[in-house]
Design a protein around this motif. Structure first.
Motif, mmCIF file in Angstrom:
data_model
loop_
_atom_site.group_PDB
_atom_site.id
_atom_site.type_symbol
_atom_site.label_atom_id
_atom_site.label_comp_id
_atom_site.label_asym_id
_atom_site.label_seq_id
_atom_site.Cartn_x
_atom_site.Cartn_y
_atom_site.Cartn_z
ATOM 1 N N GLY A 225 -11.030 -23.376 14.240
ATOM 2 C CA GLY A 225 -10.268 -22.449 13.416
ATOM 3 C C GLY A 225 -10.649 -21.011 13.637
ATOM 4 O O GLY A 225 -9.927 -20.100 13.247
ATOM 5 N N ASP A 226 -11.788 -20.784 14.323
ATOM 6 C CA ASP A 226 -12.240 -19.420 14.601
ATOM 7 C C ASP A 226 -11.938 -18.992 16.028
ATOM 8 O O ASP A 226 -12.299 -17.874 16.427
ATOM 9 C CB ASP A 226 -13.752 -19.289 14.341
ATOM 10 N N GLY A 227 -11.304 -19.853 16.794
ATOM 11 C CA GLY A 227 -10.957 -19.544 18.180
ATOM 12 C C GLY A 227 -9.486 -19.762 18.437
ATOM 13 O O GLY A 227 -8.665 -19.686 17.520
ATOM 14 N N GLU A 228 -9.168 -20.077 19.678
ATOM 15 C CA GLU A 228 -7.770 -20.144 20.101
ATOM 16 C C GLU A 228 -7.341 -21.519 20.598
ATOM 17 O O GLU A 228 -6.181 -21.701 20.985
ATOM 18 C CB GLU A 228 -7.550 -19.114 21.229
ATOM 19 N N ARG A 229 -8.235 -22.500 20.588
ATOM 20 C CA ARG A 229 -7.862 -23.830 21.052
ATOM 21 C C ARG A 229 -7.043 -24.565 19.989
ATOM 22 O O ARG A 229 -7.093 -24.218 18.797
ATOM 23 C CB ARG A 229 -9.091 -24.662 21.437
ATOM 24 N N ASP A 230 -6.315 -25.581 20.415
ATOM 25 C CA ASP A 230 -5.458 -26.382 19.553
ATOM 26 C C ASP A 230 -6.136 -27.739 19.361
ATOM 27 O O ASP A 230 -6.147 -28.564 20.273
ATOM 28 C CB ASP A 230 -4.083 -26.529 20.217
ATOM 29 N N MET A 231 -6.721 -27.957 18.180
ATOM 30 C CA MET A 231 -7.466 -29.186 17.950
ATOM 31 C C MET A 231 -6.592 -30.417 18.150
ATOM 32 O O MET A 231 -7.008 -31.397 18.785
ATOM 33 C CB MET A 231 -8.080 -29.221 16.547
ATOM 34 N N ARG A 232 -5.371 -30.376 17.636
ATOM 35 C CA ARG A 232 -4.512 -31.545 17.767
ATOM 36 C C ARG A 232 -4.223 -31.845 19.236
ATOM 37 O O ARG A 232 -4.300 -33.008 19.669
ATOM 38 C CB ARG A 232 -3.208 -31.347 16.998
ATOM 39 N N ALA A 233 -3.885 -30.831 19.994
ATOM 40 C CA ALA A 233 -3.594 -31.036 21.418
ATOM 41 C C ALA A 233 -4.815 -31.588 22.149
ATOM 42 O O ALA A 233 -4.691 -32.455 23.022
ATOM 43 C CB ALA A 233 -3.139 -29.728 22.057
ATOM 44 N N ASP A 234 -6.009 -31.105 21.773
ATOM 45 C CA ASP A 234 -7.222 -31.584 22.419
ATOM 46 C C ASP A 234 -7.500 -33.047 22.074
ATOM 47 O O ASP A 234 -7.856 -33.850 22.938
ATOM 48 C CB ASP A 234 -8.411 -30.715 22.021
ATOM 49 N N LEU A 235 -7.340 -33.409 20.798
ATOM 50 C CA LEU A 235 -7.542 -34.797 20.408
ATOM 51 C C LEU A 235 -6.519 -35.706 21.086
ATOM 52 O O LEU A 235 -6.859 -36.799 21.568
ATOM 53 C CB LEU A 235 -7.450 -34.938 18.888
ATOM 54 N N GLU A 236 -5.278 -35.262 21.139
ATOM 55 C CA GLU A 236 -4.239 -36.069 21.775
ATOM 56 C C GLU A 236 -4.505 -36.249 23.268
ATOM 57 O O GLU A 236 -4.236 -37.321 23.833
ATOM 58 C CB GLU A 236 -2.867 -35.452 21.535
ATOM 59 N N ALA A 237 -5.045 -35.209 23.912
ATOM 60 C CA ALA A 237 -5.377 -35.321 25.333
ATOM 61 C C ALA A 237 -6.482 -36.358 25.547
ATOM 62 O O ALA A 237 -6.409 -37.183 26.469
ATOM 63 C CB ALA A 237 -5.805 -33.973 25.884
#
Length: 281
Positions: A225-237
């Motif tokens: 939440g403090d950066g620019e990555r997408d947690m959902r996209a990362d988990l799905e990957a």
């Protein structure tokens, strides 16, 4: 597909006691942790290690499972896998044997390693050869104890030996030990220009662990939440590739040291929100 379980590292609580870390983790709802062997929490060197009784008792008290032991091992710490000299190599192997013994005593199936680092005024190939030799010795001892060894890449500012997914694959092949596997560190991954998909294309089912962090503004190892990555996209990957390991929150930045519990709660709340959305669809 099953969403990977979240784990938490104590590295962010370096200015607090281990008791405070476990209390914060338990109250926030974590059920898994990765134990970083910072000396303020569990002292380990080449001669000895603290009793693990307190750690074991705290884990039982808060209903928490320890899923990995992550020892200190990078510059300027003395525990360099690619260390020069016979005396230094003897110390390093003794150190990692003690780390493995800690894992055994705590019933933890895995430790984490890196390639170590090279002096910048020597050929990197020389340090690479030392790293490979030491990793073989560490893995051989770990194998006698039933322990798996997960290796992560480092950022170029930390080491010139293993920075990319391709580098990880190359050193795993060179070491050639069945219990040596791969960890994706999201910070190192992004700095190297790698992706989760790219890691799996190169390493496949050798990937058994992740250091799961947000990244942004030139800073790695942020709380989600403090950066620019997408947690959902990362988990799905990760799920797309059948990943069955833990996603271990290695939140580690000076901005969090005064109030690490805030970041601890922020990460798990975001994880719960994202996974609930995924499961509802």
């Amino acid at each position: 597909m099953v969403v990977p379980e979240l784990s938490l590292m104590n590295i962010n609580h370096r200015y607090y006691s281990i008791e405070t870390f476990f209390k914060a983790a338990g109250e926030a709802g974590y059920r898994n942790i990765e134990l970083w062997t910072g000396s303020m929490h569990l002292y380990v060197d080449c001669h000895e290690h603290d009793s693990v009784d307190k750690i074991r008792d705290l884990a039982a008290q808060y209903g928490i499972k320890i899923v990995c032991v992550c020892p200190e091992q990078n510059n300027p710490k003395p525990w360099n896998v690619a260390v020069r000299g016979e005396a230094g190599q003897k110390r390093i192997l003794s150190y990692f044997k003690n780390v493995i013994d800690v894992a055994v005593e705590l019933g933890v199936p895995q430790i984490l390693v890196t390639s170590g680092w090279a002096y910048l005024d020597e050929p990197a190939e020389d340090a690479w050869a030392r790293s490979v030799a030491m990793l073989r010795s560490v893995c051989d001892y770990a194998d006698t104890c039933g322990i798996r060894v997960a290796l992560e890449a480092l950022q170029p500012s930390e080491s010139v030996l293993v920075n990319t997914a391709q580098d990880v694959a190359r050193i795993l092949e060179a070491v050639d030990r069945p219990n040596l596997k791969a960890c994706i560190d999201f910070g190192a991954m992004e700095v190297a220009g790698d992706t989760i998909d790219g890691y799996f294309e190169v390493l496949g089912d050798k990937i058994v662990h992740t250091h799961f962090v947000d990244v942004g503004g030139g800073t790695t190892h942020l709380a989600w939440g403090d950066g620019e990555r997408d947690m959902r996209a990362d988990l799905e990957a990760l799920m797309r590739h059948g990943y069955t390991g833990y996603v271990s929150a290695e939140t580690c930045d000076g901005r969090y040291y005064q109030d690490p519990s805030k970041a601890t709660t922020q990460v798990i709340e975001m994880y719960r929100r994202v996974t609930a959305e995924m499961e509802a669809e």
